[in-house]
Structure formats: C-alpha cells, structure tokens
Design a protein around this motif. Sequence first.
Motif, PDB file in Angstrom:
ATOM      1  N   PRO A 146       9.240 -22.291 -12.653  1.00 12.46           N
ATOM      2  CA  PRO A 146       8.411 -21.397 -11.827  1.00 12.46           C
ATOM      3  C   PRO A 146       8.119 -22.010 -10.472  1.00 12.46           C
ATOM      4  CG  PRO A 146       7.121 -22.407 -13.594  1.00 12.46           C
ATOM      5  CD  PRO A 146       8.548 -22.768 -13.850  1.00 12.46           C
ATOM      6  N   PRO A 147       7.984 -21.178  -9.433  1.00 10.97           N
ATOM      7  CA  PRO A 147       7.668 -21.698  -8.094  1.00 10.97           C
ATOM      8  C   PRO A 147       6.367 -22.494  -8.097  1.00 10.97           C
ATOM      9  CG  PRO A 147       8.313 -19.385  -7.987  1.00 10.97           C
ATOM     10  CD  PRO A 147       8.152 -19.712  -9.434  1.00 10.97           C
ATOM     11  N   PHE A 148       6.276 -23.445  -7.178  1.00 11.23           N
ATOM     12  CA  PHE A 148       5.043 -24.194  -7.002  1.00 11.23           C
ATOM     13  C   PHE A 148       3.978 -23.288  -6.362  1.00 11.23           C
ATOM     14  CE2 PHE A 148       7.574 -28.413  -6.382  1.00 11.23           C
ATOM     15  CZ  PHE A 148       7.875 -28.409  -7.725  1.00 11.23           C
ATOM     16  N   PRO A 149       2.709 -23.630  -6.449  1.00 13.57           N
ATOM     17  CA  PRO A 149       1.684 -22.870  -5.720  1.00 13.57           C
ATOM     18  C   PRO A 149       2.048 -22.773  -4.241  1.00 13.57           C
ATOM     19  CG  PRO A 149       0.650 -24.396  -7.249  1.00 13.57           C
ATOM     20  CD  PRO A 149       2.124 -24.714  -7.259  1.00 13.57           C
ATOM     21  N   HIS A 150       2.044 -21.568  -3.714  1.00 13.40           N
ATOM     22  CA  HIS A 150       2.617 -21.357  -2.383  1.00 13.40           C
ATOM     23  C   HIS A 150       1.806 -22.007  -1.271  1.00 13.40           C
ATOM     24  CE1 HIS A 150      -0.386 -18.060  -2.397  1.00 13.40           C
ATOM     25  NE2 HIS A 150      -0.369 -18.197  -1.090  1.00 13.40           N
ATOM     26  N   GLU A 151       0.516 -22.288  -1.536  1.00 12.12           N
ATOM     27  CA  GLU A 151      -0.322 -22.867  -0.475  1.00 12.12           C
ATOM     28  C   GLU A 151      -0.119 -24.360  -0.309  1.00 12.12           C
ATOM     29  OE1 GLU A 151      -2.731 -22.834  -4.310  1.00 12.12           O
ATOM     30  OE2 GLU A 151      -1.371 -21.463  -3.238  1.00 12.12           O
ATOM     31  N   LEU A 152       0.632 -24.987  -1.213  1.00 11.76           N
ATOM     32  CA  LEU A 152       0.838 -26.431  -1.132  1.00 11.76           C
ATOM     33  C   LEU A 152       1.932 -26.773  -0.125  1.00 11.76           C
ATOM     34  CD1 LEU A 152       0.663 -27.632  -4.837  1.00 11.76           C
ATOM     35  CD2 LEU A 152      -1.162 -27.552  -3.131  1.00 11.76           C
ATOM     36  N   GLN A 491      12.883 -14.703   1.016  1.00 11.18           N
ATOM     37  CA  GLN A 491      12.589 -14.039  -0.254  1.00 11.18           C
ATOM     38  C   GLN A 491      12.992 -14.970  -1.409  1.00 11.18           C
ATOM     39  OE1 GLN A 491      13.846  -9.978  -0.778  1.00 11.18           O
ATOM     40  NE2 GLN A 491      13.230  -9.391   1.275  1.00 11.18           N
ATOM     41  N   TRP A 492      12.566 -16.214  -1.313  1.00 10.51           N
ATOM     42  CA  TRP A 492      12.957 -17.184  -2.330  1.00 10.51           C
ATOM     43  C   TRP A 492      11.787 -18.097  -2.652  1.00 10.51           C
ATOM     44  CZ3 TRP A 492      16.562 -17.495  -5.774  1.00 10.51           C
ATOM     45  CH2 TRP A 492      16.785 -18.701  -6.447  1.00 10.51           C
ATOM     46  N   TRP A 493      11.784 -18.617  -3.896  1.00 12.47           N
ATOM     47  CA  TRP A 493      10.827 -19.608  -4.365  1.00 12.47           C
ATOM     48  C   TRP A 493       9.405 -19.109  -4.149  1.00 12.47           C
ATOM     49  CZ3 TRP A 493      11.098 -22.966  -7.928  1.00 12.47           C
ATOM     50  CH2 TRP A 493      10.314 -24.136  -7.987  1.00 12.47           C
ATOM     51  N   THR A 494       8.568 -19.800  -3.381  1.00  8.94           N
ATOM     52  CA  THR A 494       7.163 -19.403  -3.231  1.00  8.94           C
ATOM     53  C   THR A 494       6.972 -18.182  -2.329  1.00  8.94           C
ATOM     54  OG1 THR A 494       6.912 -20.959  -1.403  1.00  8.94           O
ATOM     55  CG2 THR A 494       6.347 -21.751  -3.596  1.00  8.94           C
ATOM     56  N   LYS A 495       8.060 -17.606  -1.829  1.00  7.61           N
ATOM     57  CA  LYS A 495       7.958 -16.406  -0.989  1.00  7.61           C
ATOM     58  C   LYS A 495       8.414 -15.144  -1.729  1.00  7.61           C
ATOM     59  CE  LYS A 495       8.924 -19.145   3.151  1.00  7.61           C
ATOM     60  NZ  LYS A 495       9.842 -19.334   4.304  1.00  7.61           N
ATOM     61  N   ARG A 496       8.807 -15.277  -2.999  1.00  8.99           N
ATOM     62  CA  ARG A 496       9.407 -14.145  -3.693  1.00  8.99           C
ATOM     63  C   ARG A 496       8.452 -13.538  -4.722  1.00  8.99           C
ATOM     64  NH1 ARG A 496      14.823 -12.662  -4.678  1.00  8.99           N
ATOM     65  NH2 ARG A 496      15.113 -11.441  -6.561  1.00  8.99           N
ATOM     66  N   PRO A 497       8.195 -12.214  -4.673  1.00 11.48           N
ATOM     67  CA  PRO A 497       8.581 -11.280  -3.612  1.00 11.48           C
ATOM     68  C   PRO A 497       7.637 -11.345  -2.421  1.00 11.48           C
ATOM     69  CG  PRO A 497       7.436 -10.097  -5.336  1.00 11.48           C
ATOM     70  CD  PRO A 497       7.560 -11.517  -5.813  1.00 11.48           C
ATOM     71  N   PRO A 499       4.275 -14.278  -1.115  1.00 17.76           N
ATOM     72  CA  PRO A 499       3.700 -15.563  -1.518  1.00 17.76           C
ATOM     73  C   PRO A 499       2.622 -15.441  -2.595  1.00 17.76           C
ATOM     74  CG  PRO A 499       4.032 -15.535   0.846  1.00 17.76           C
ATOM     75  CD  PRO A 499       4.369 -14.151   0.359  1.00 17.76           C
ATOM     76  N   GLU A 500       1.730 -14.455  -2.457  1.00 17.45           N
ATOM     77  CA  GLU A 500       0.647 -14.344  -3.437  1.00 17.45           C
ATOM     78  C   GLU A 500       1.118 -13.810  -4.792  1.00 17.45           C
ATOM     79  OE1 GLU A 500      -0.096 -10.814  -0.553  1.00 17.45           O
ATOM     80  OE2 GLU A 500       1.029 -12.693  -0.585  1.00 17.45           O
ATOM     81  N   LEU A 501       2.369 -13.383  -4.882  1.00 17.14           N
ATOM     82  CA  LEU A 501       2.915 -12.874  -6.136  1.00 17.14           C
ATOM     83  C   LEU A 501       3.969 -13.801  -6.731  1.00 17.14           C
ATOM     84  CD1 LEU A 501       3.423  -9.102  -5.192  1.00 17.14           C
ATOM     85  CD2 LEU A 501       1.452 -10.132  -6.345  1.00 17.14           C
ATOM     86  N   SER A 502       4.270 -14.899  -6.057  1.00 21.34           N
ATOM     87  CA  SER A 502       5.418 -15.708  -6.467  1.00 21.34           C
ATOM     88  C   SER A 502       5.194 -16.424  -7.796  1.00 21.34           C
ATOM     89  CB  SER A 502       5.756 -16.738  -5.381  1.00 21.34           C
ATOM     90  OG  SER A 502       4.691 -17.664  -5.202  1.00 21.34           O
ATOM     91  N   ARG A 503       3.932 -16.566  -8.193  1.00 18.78           N
ATOM     92  CA  ARG A 503       3.636 -17.218  -9.484  1.00 18.78           C
ATOM     93  C   ARG A 503       3.409 -16.161 -10.570  1.00 18.78           C
ATOM     94  NH1 ARG A 503       3.285 -23.053 -10.252  1.00 18.78           N
ATOM     95  NH2 ARG A 503       1.062 -23.102 -10.720  1.00 18.78           N
ATOM     96  N   HIS A 554       7.688 -28.213 -13.673  1.00 23.18           N
ATOM     97  CA  HIS A 554       6.584 -27.275 -13.489  1.00 23.18           C
ATOM     98  C   HIS A 554       5.353 -27.974 -12.912  1.00 23.18           C
ATOM     99  CE1 HIS A 554       3.699 -24.150 -13.956  1.00 23.18           C
ATOM    100  NE2 HIS A 554       3.057 -24.735 -14.963  1.00 23.18           N
ATOM    101  N   MET A 555       4.748 -27.341 -11.899  1.00 25.71           N
ATOM    102  CA  MET A 555       3.526 -27.855 -11.294  1.00 25.71           C
ATOM    103  C   MET A 555       2.382 -26.903 -11.622  1.00 25.71           C
ATOM    104  SD  MET A 555       2.533 -28.518  -7.294  1.00 25.71           S
ATOM    105  CE  MET A 555       3.732 -29.834  -7.057  1.00 25.71           C
ATOM    106  N   LYS A 556       1.334 -27.419 -12.230  1.00 24.23           N
ATOM    107  CA  LYS A 556       0.161 -26.610 -12.534  1.00 24.23           C
ATOM    108  C   LYS A 556      -0.683 -26.427 -11.277  1.00 24.23           C
ATOM    109  CE  LYS A 556      -0.054 -28.117 -17.347  1.00 24.23           C
ATOM    110  NZ  LYS A 556      -0.895 -28.724 -18.419  1.00 24.23           N
ATOM    111  N   ASP A 557      -1.562 -25.433 -11.306  1.00 24.52           N
ATOM    112  CA  ASP A 557      -2.407 -25.162 -10.141  1.00 24.52           C
ATOM    113  C   ASP A 557      -3.316 -26.328  -9.821  1.00 24.52           C
ATOM    114  OD1 ASP A 557      -1.658 -22.404  -9.516  1.00 24.52           O
ATOM    115  OD2 ASP A 557      -2.452 -21.960 -11.495  1.00 24.52           O
ATOM    116  N   THR A 558      -3.659 -27.130 -10.821  1.00 23.00           N
ATOM    117  CA  THR A 558      -4.577 -28.249 -10.600  1.00 23.00           C
ATOM    118  C   THR A 558      -3.936 -29.411  -9.871  1.00 23.00           C
ATOM    119  OG1 THR A 558      -4.020 -29.061 -12.805  1.00 23.00           O
ATOM    120  CG2 THR A 558      -5.986 -27.678 -12.610  1.00 23.00           C
TER     121      THR A 558
END
Length: 565
Positions: A146-152, A491-497, A499-503, A554-558
């Motif tokens: 799964p994509p990493f948190p997009h804000e990181l 439209q890939w990784w933390t931008k797909r589809p 950013p706020e929906l990528s996870r 996998h990277m958790k939100d924490t």
Amino acid sequence: MDSRYDVVIVGGGHNGMTIAAYLAKSGLSVCVLESRLEIGGAQENIEPMPGVRIDPHASVLYAAAAPGFEQLELHKYGFRMEYWNQYGMAIDTEHRALISGNRWTYAEAAESIRPFSEKDAEMWPLQQAAIAPHTEDILRATFWTPPFPHELDVDQADLPWVQAWTKAMGDLLPGNFFEASMVDVLDDIYESGTLKALAGLGAWYSGAAPTWEGMAPQAFGGTLLASYGSGSPKGGMHTYAHAIARCAIAHGARVLVNCPVEEIIVENGRAAGVILADEAAAAGKTIWADKAVISAVDVQQTFLKMVGPRHTDPSFRQNISDISLKGGSLYVLHIVTRELPKWGGQAGEVVDRFGYPGSALFPIDDWADVTRQMRETYSRKRTPTGAGNMPLAVLMPTVYDRTRAPEGMHVLSPIYINLPPPEYHVEGPHAVNEQVDRITREILDIIREYAPNMTDDNIVATFVNTPEDSEFRNAGLVGGNWYATRHCTDQWWTKRPLPELSRYRTPIDKLYLCHQTSFPGGLCLMAVPYNLMHILIDDGLVEPGSWWYPSPYHMKDTEKTGAAR
C-alpha cells in the motif's frame, strides 16, 4: 427488509470478491452486492457459438506474485492453472516479431537477439539472470504494497520499488532508472531498435506507458507482470472468480447478485450501510454495516452517485469529477480456426517445440513502430489504420486450454490493438463500433503476413469486443479497459486516485475504496484487496489469523519518517 453485517461490499468483481474472502476468513460477517446476474466483473466467460468459450475481457493471469494464492488457499476451492508461463522470449529476425514460449532459455533468447546486436545479446541474459531471483519481491514492492501516507516526505531510496530494484540489479541498474521514462532507459542499455520496441510494447499493454517520465520502474514492472509465472487458469479467467467466490462463501460471506446499490447511507459522517436500488431483486432493502462499507466500484460512481453531494465538500467532489479515468482502450479480437497458424521463422520453431507460441507481437522494426500507434491513439485520438499506423497485434493463443473449442477447432485469443477510449475518440463514442469490419480485416491482413494459412477458409468465426462493448458489458471497465486511470506520475502511488484517497480511506468515516481506480489498478490481481487489508488492520477493523502476512514495506500511519525495511 433490513439485514446487518460487519462489512457490506458494493461490487462483486474480482476486487470485491477478494476482499470479501480476506475479511470472511478473518472472521467477519460480510455481504457482497453485485448489480449484474453473476459475479466476477471483467473475469467473464461466454459461449458465442456452441462449444466455443472465450473471455471477452481478462484472459491472462497477472498475479503469480500475489500473496493471496497462499493466504486464501485458492487451490482448495478449485483453482487450477492450465499452464504457468516460465518466461522466455526470442526475436524472430526474419519476421520482425517477438515470440514468447513457455520454456525458452536465456541462451536461446540471447541467440535470437544476436543478429541485431552483439552487445545486446551479451547484456540481455545478464540482466534477466540478475532480475530472476528477485522478481517476486520487485513485483510485490511495486504493486502489492500500500502507498505510504501521502503527507510524508520520503527519500527516494526508501521507496519500496527502489529498494527492490536496487537489490536485484546492483551495478547493472541504469543511473537514470528512477527518474526517466522507459524509452530513455532503453536507449541507454540497448542498441537494437527491435528490442526497445518490444519491451516498450509489453509495458504499454500492461500498464505504465513507456513514454511517461519517471515511470520506468513501473513500466518494466508491467512487463514482468506479463512474464513472471503469467499464464491461463484452466477453463479461463472466470474460474478464478468461481474459486474466490467459493473461498468467500466457505468462510461465511453472503453474495447477492442482481442487487445494484442506490445509496451508501451516511450517518453523522460515518458509512452505516446501503440501500438497494428500485430495480434490485430486493428493491429498497436496507443492509446495515456495523464496521465498514467498502466500495468496489470506481471512485466517481462511489462519490458522485452513491454518496451524493450532502456528505462531501464541493471542492472534493470537483476533484473527483476531474479525475481522468481514461488510460487508453482495447479492441479485442477472438478468432476461431480449423488449424493453428503456421508461423514462419522462429515462431514456427516454437510451434514445433511446444505445439503453439505463448505470444507473438509483430511487426516490429524500431521504436517508431510503437510511437506511430501511440500517436494515433493518444494525440490524434483516432483509430489506427493500415500496417503503417497499426503495426502491433498482440496474439496469445495459448491462454485457452484444449477444452475451450470443439474437436478440430482452435481459439486464438485475445488479439489486441490499443485505441482511444470511446468518450475521447474524435469521431464520437460509436466510431469504433462502426469500424469493426475494417479493423478486423486489417488485423487479419497483418497476421497473414506471418501465417499465410490464416485464410478465409481456415477461419470459422471472429468475435470482437470494442471499448464501447466492454464498457456496456462491465461498468467497472471504465474507458473500456482494465487500467481505470493512467499509470503515470500524477496518478501513481500516494497520488492515486487522489492523495487523500490513496490509502483507500475516504472523507466518510468507515467508507473504503477497493477498485481498479485505487492503487495500483491495472492487471495486478488481488493487489488492491491485499493492500486494503493493511489499512483495515491498522484501523482496528479486522484481526486476521496467522495465515496473514503483510508487505515488509508497509508503513503505518504512526511511522513518521523512512520506510519499513
């Protein structure tokens, strides 16, 4: 008229059914709602004439790297492969074609390249041998994570596919590999135009186009998807749908067909269930979800139709409306013949050795052969015509086992050309449907150059799925293909589809996405549900047993910096 489950899943395609199997095996009560009369989505099987069975959409399994085969134990539920492709290829120097067989060795493939370039003949097997032991990890790092948190802000070296490719290739990895397009990388590592064109073609038909900047790893990953253990399920792709349904039901999931969803119920900002449409078998029925609602239909239908405007911000809905779901479209031709094609050159050698070629791509001389068709499809947005602009037919006659046609007949399928999506075609959405006779005739003319026995007398019947046909048959095939959105840097990784929906989470609490419009989309069977499971586990909604194992990347939100190693 009400019923209640832990999780309600909207859509019974392969994504919806797979996440249902995962959750049901984890002990949750699950209800899957499918609008059509059968589950499986694009994994459809039809019988257009007595005794002949074809798959109008998905035909080849791009999933050998998927953890789900082991985790869900699909062999217990009837899943069998007709063959697993052991990747090997040879270039037919006489007929300018790529021939993929089940057991070509690196040495044999290298010898076929030698007439084009001594350097390439030496380099190609070295690279393939370096990649081979790491292929599963490369594919899982690229698609089944799964994509990493997009804000990181993550260093490039910490991205999963960067780690996997670097470990596999070492000093053989081109210096521009992670920033350039596949075309640029191919220009640096190969001399022969034919080899470049064939690699680029494989990427284009498998996901990330070879011309997109910064997508070389994903483009090469797409070609690996098509080669690593790829093959045909016995009986066709719909048998996967049967196996995953048996798995889900065996663990307690309930599956309701002919049940389109009218509305996703949102109460106090939380997804609480669904209301079935008036045309559903149980019109108006309310099905409540105690833990989550998962939408396995595309992101636009989810928010612009089923959630509605009352529960989302106008700017968010506009962003959803602006998503391009059109990554290119496919014209799919199926041919029923009395005898198999009698190929010349090395294609004929493959037939002699194995009974049939795994795939054939032709005619290819140089990268310009690919760009001509890409220009017609993407820039001019019209149907490629004639050998000059339509030089590429993709033929995979081995995807059907011998039971798929009556005695004395063979099914050659699928044969592809890339086209603009119906909505973008300059002559209108119905243009390709009106050009079927011409397009089919031109494809057959190309094939006859290499297999002269493909005469009218040999051909029993042809069947076509145009992009418009595909959209009509399966609403999930947005744009008439399996891409759903473009596999490009925006439209890939933390931008797909978005950013706020990528996870896979959404602005609606406990509403999750599980469709090809989510990451990674494309042909990666079981990737979206597997990735979503990580998020559901992190959110405390499911606790699978010891059979489950997550992606090591996998990277958790924490986690705030760096990537899991």
